[in-house]
Design a protein around this motif. Structure first.
Motif, PDB file in Angstrom:
ATOM      1  N   ASP A 289       5.809  -6.518  -3.726  1.00 28.69           N
ATOM      2  CA  ASP A 289       4.223  -6.592  -3.865  1.00 28.69           C
ATOM      3  C   ASP A 289       3.740  -6.215  -2.558  1.00 28.69           C
ATOM      4  OD1 ASP A 289       3.870  -8.438  -6.299  1.00 28.69           O
ATOM      5  OD2 ASP A 289       5.831  -9.304  -5.307  1.00 28.69           O
ATOM      6  N   ARG A 292       0.979  -3.405  -2.981  1.00 25.91           N
ATOM      7  CA  ARG A 292      -0.139  -3.674  -3.866  1.00 25.91           C
ATOM      8  C   ARG A 292      -1.349  -3.478  -3.231  1.00 25.91           C
ATOM      9  NH1 ARG A 292       0.519  -6.133  -8.130  1.00 25.91           N
ATOM     10  NH2 ARG A 292       2.735  -6.996  -7.498  1.00 25.91           N
ATOM     11  N   ASN A 359      -3.988   4.246  -3.463  1.00 25.77           N
ATOM     12  CA  ASN A 359      -4.200   2.734  -4.222  1.00 25.77           C
ATOM     13  C   ASN A 359      -4.665   2.738  -5.380  1.00 25.77           C
ATOM     14  OD1 ASN A 359      -3.152   0.859  -1.865  1.00 25.77           O
ATOM     15  ND2 ASN A 359      -4.356   2.506  -0.837  1.00 25.77           N
ATOM     16  N   ASN A 435       4.426   5.037  -1.633  1.00 28.19           N
ATOM     17  CA  ASN A 435       4.983   3.874  -1.420  1.00 28.19           C
ATOM     18  C   ASN A 435       6.687   4.073  -1.606  1.00 28.19           C
ATOM     19  OD1 ASN A 435       2.507   2.725  -1.437  1.00 28.19           O
ATOM     20  ND2 ASN A 435       2.371   2.344  -3.430  1.00 28.19           N
ATOM     21  N   ARG A 438       8.941   0.183  -5.486  1.00 29.77           N
ATOM     22  CA  ARG A 438       8.009   0.204  -6.616  1.00 29.77           C
ATOM     23  C   ARG A 438       7.435  -1.146  -6.571  1.00 29.77           C
ATOM     24  NH1 ARG A 438      11.493   1.178 -12.003  1.00 29.77           N
ATOM     25  NH2 ARG A 438      12.696  -0.626 -11.013  1.00 29.77           N
ATOM     26  N   ILE A 439       5.940  -1.144  -7.080  1.00 29.85           N
ATOM     27  CA  ILE A 439       5.178  -2.347  -7.295  1.00 29.85           C
ATOM     28  C   ILE A 439       5.516  -3.280  -8.286  1.00 29.85           C
ATOM     29  CG2 ILE A 439       3.162  -3.211  -6.925  1.00 29.85           C
ATOM     30  CD1 ILE A 439       2.236  -0.568  -5.637  1.00 29.85           C
ATOM     31  N   ASN A 440       5.793  -4.254  -8.194  1.00 29.51           N
ATOM     32  CA  ASN A 440       6.072  -5.137  -9.438  1.00 29.51           C
ATOM     33  C   ASN A 440       4.707  -5.174 -10.280  1.00 29.51           C
ATOM     34  OD1 ASN A 440       8.412  -5.993  -8.595  1.00 29.51           O
ATOM     35  ND2 ASN A 440       7.828  -7.586  -7.368  1.00 29.51           N
ATOM     36  N   TYR A 521       2.273 -11.392   0.763  1.00 28.02           N
ATOM     37  CA  TYR A 521       2.193 -10.199   0.717  1.00 28.02           C
ATOM     38  C   TYR A 521       0.715  -9.560   1.115  1.00 28.02           C
ATOM     39  CZ  TYR A 521       0.902 -11.116  -4.034  1.00 28.02           C
ATOM     40  OH  TYR A 521       0.273 -11.818  -4.964  1.00 28.02           O
TER      41      TYR A 521
END
Length: 578
Positions: A289, A292, A359, A435, A438-440, A521
């Motif tokens: 996270d 994010r 983003n 990034n 990986r972003i949840n 986060y």
């Protein structure tokens, strides 16, 4: 070298090349050379109370001897107009290398209202400023003599004694001595006179401004001590951050940089790795996270882009200052700031556009407009309010409408297009997400944490050390700006600026680490605001300085002081936060 860094420094180099020519441009118009007997013009500029630097009026707002025809200087530039310079030729006749024992400026009888004007000016310690061959001259209008029993005599200085020095065919030095005080009485004839003397000197033309520099003040031991103290702070913080990165994060960052699926390969059952991950705590739990996008992405991207622009702007301004000197030519610093800001607008657009696209931002036009208008909007809003007050007082601090239009045109035809171009290139060249994790898809629930790990505490404490590294230099800068001193120790300022950048980076790294260690986060806004809080402490110090270190008074001066300090602190906060 990354393209973003190349583009940023290319624009700064272009601005630097432009501004290395600015100080010389004035000398091409006026060579500062004379032949024997040639007229040397004495220019009148401003008058005002000594305690209020921004409360200034035209010299002839007081009933001094006026010339038959008002001739204004035609060398006024953008910076001079912004700073309220209004040079008018005086009736004092001076010839190069020709001394004059006594000359009459005029004789006049003061009407009651004119006498009251002089009495008010003397009572409030009015000073005036003149210029001769671009050398500033200061003098007091008069003095008050107390005779006891609450009786006061207002004495007006009526004689100006000008002592000038030359080297070859150039004017090197000018000194003014005011004398022959006469009591201000209604209807009494007053003779205004002057005298001129010349002497030869070995001081070169290049060094003639050195007499205006306050070396004992700026090169005091406390200045060196502050640099050493700040340097030791940097060593401590860099050591602390290095320890955190090397001992605590190196191995874990390498492991979590891999794809989540790869973390469970190599053991057949994967039970061993799962056990290791099950024992993880703190920041390791939020690695999915941590990248994010922040809330209010458009605003955050605009702030980051503007901050990067201001970082480059200050570097370019200090670089130009170390190449030459801003104080030798009127208005050079303001002109340099305006045009350098316009050139570095590309940096703001490139940084904001790239960050917004990385983003997953989609409305890049909105981001571009906000980036282009954010800081100028704040400065213009405060400027209009101050201009309204200055106009009401008929002060020279009022910026003329033509000058405001010139600044707007620079923004419209230079700053805004460069921001637009930078945003386009940033989102296309630097807008691919990079990034390492990986972003949840589902945000992690943030657990309860002790109050001292909360974002407000991080924000409040984050600005303490950066402010501690610069507050002594703030004293020298404030004293220069508000107490008629020329600031010239740009080497000191450059070192303090580098120290501020390093300390801010280290503090935000530590602040973000503690926040992530508490499994929160949402570090991006907290990191930005914790560094930006430096400006809050600077503004509090500016408030203390106003009440304890100055004797300023009146609505106009108070508005200008806190208006200027507010804009300065907003810029400092954005710079540090980015």
């Amino acid at each position: 070298m990354p393209r973003s860094i190349c583009c940023s420094w290319l624009l700064v180099l272009v601005a630097a090349l432009c501004f290395t020519l600015i100080p010389g441009a004035q000398c091409d118009i006026d060579s500062h050379t004379y032949i024997d007997g040639e007229e040397v013009i004495l220019w009148t500029n401003r008058v005002g109370p000594f305690r209020n630097p921004q409360e200034t009026y035209t010299y002839y707002s007081l009933p001094f001897c006026q010339p038959e025809k008002f001739i204004e200087s035609d060398h006024e530039g953008l910076g001079e107009a912004m700073q309220g310079y209004e040079l008018i030729k005086s009736p004092v006749a001076i010839q190069f290398k020709k001394p004059l024992k006594s000359g009459v400026i005029c004789t006049k009888s003061l009407a009651p209202e004119e006498a009251e004007q002089f009495r008010y000016a003397i009572r409030n310690q009015y000073w005036y400023q003149l210029f001769l061959d671009d050398l500033p001259i200061w003098g007091m209008v008069g003095e008050v003599i107390n005779e006891g029993d609450n009786k006061e005599k207002h004495m007006l200085y009526t004689h100006k004694s000008l002592s000038l020095a030359y080297n070859g065919n150039r004017v090197i030095e000018v000194n003014l001595t005011s004398s022959e005080p006469v009591e201000v009485v209604d209807g009494t004839p007053i003779h205004f006179t002057y005298s001129v003397s010349w002497k030869s000197t070995e001081i070169t033309f290049h060094d003639r401004f050195d007499k205006y520099l306050d070396l004992p003040f700026f090169e005091h031991q406390i200045h060196w001590f502050s640099i050493f103290n700040s340097f030791m702070m940097v060593v401590f913080l860099v050591g602390l951050v290095s320890m955190i990165l090397i001992r605590a994060l190196k191995k874990d960052y390498a492991r979590f940089s891999e794809e989540d699926g790869e973390a469970f390969q190599g053991t057949g059952s994967g039970s061993g790795t799962g056990s290791e991950l099950g024992d993880d705590s703190g920041w390791k739990q939020v690695h999915g996270d941590v990248f994010r996008p922040p809330s209010h992405l458009v605003l955050f991207s605009a702030l980051v882009g503007t901050g990067h622009q201001l970082v480059m702007l200050v570097f370019s301004m200090l670089f130009l200052a170390m190449l030459g000197t801003y104080y030798r030519t009127r208005g050079t610093a303001v002109t340099a700031f305006i045009v350098c800001y316009a050139f570095t607008s590309f940096v703001a657009g490139y940084s904001a556009g790239g960050y917004y696209s990385r983003n997953s931002g989609r409305n890049w036009i909105k981001c571009m407009f906000l980036t282009a208008c954010l800081f100028p909007g704040v400065a213009v809003t405060i400027g209009i309010a101050l201009n309204t007050v200055a106009h009401a007082y008929q002060s020279l601090s009022y910026v003329p409408f033509g000058t405001m239009c010139a600044v707007v045109l620079i923004w419209v035809f230079l700053s805004f297009p460069l921001t637009f171009l930078g945003t386009l290139l940033g989102k296309n060249w630097n807008g691919v997400p990079d990034n390492p994790c990986r972003i949840n898809k589902i945000p992690r629930i943030i657990p309860d944490r002790p109050w001292y790990f909360s974002p407000p505490i991080n924000v409040l404490l984050g600005g303490v050390l950066p402010f501690g590294s610069i507050f002594i230099e703030m004293y020298f800068i404030f004293t220069s700006f508000w107490h008629y001193k020329y600031y010239y120790v740009y080497g000191f300022l450059f070192l303090v600026y580098v120290i501020l950048i390093v300390v801010t980076i280290c503090v935000t790294i530590v602040s973000s680490y503690f926040l992530l260690n508490a499994e929160d986060y949402r570090w991006k806004w907290t990191s930005f605001l914790s560094a930006a809080s430096t400006s809050v402490y600077v503004f509090l110090y500016a408030t203390y300085y106003f009440f304890q270190k100055t004797h300023m008074s009146g609505l106009l001066q108070t508005c200008f002081y806190f208006g200027y300090m507010f804009v300065f602190c907003v810029a400092l906060g954005i710079l540090c936060g980015a």
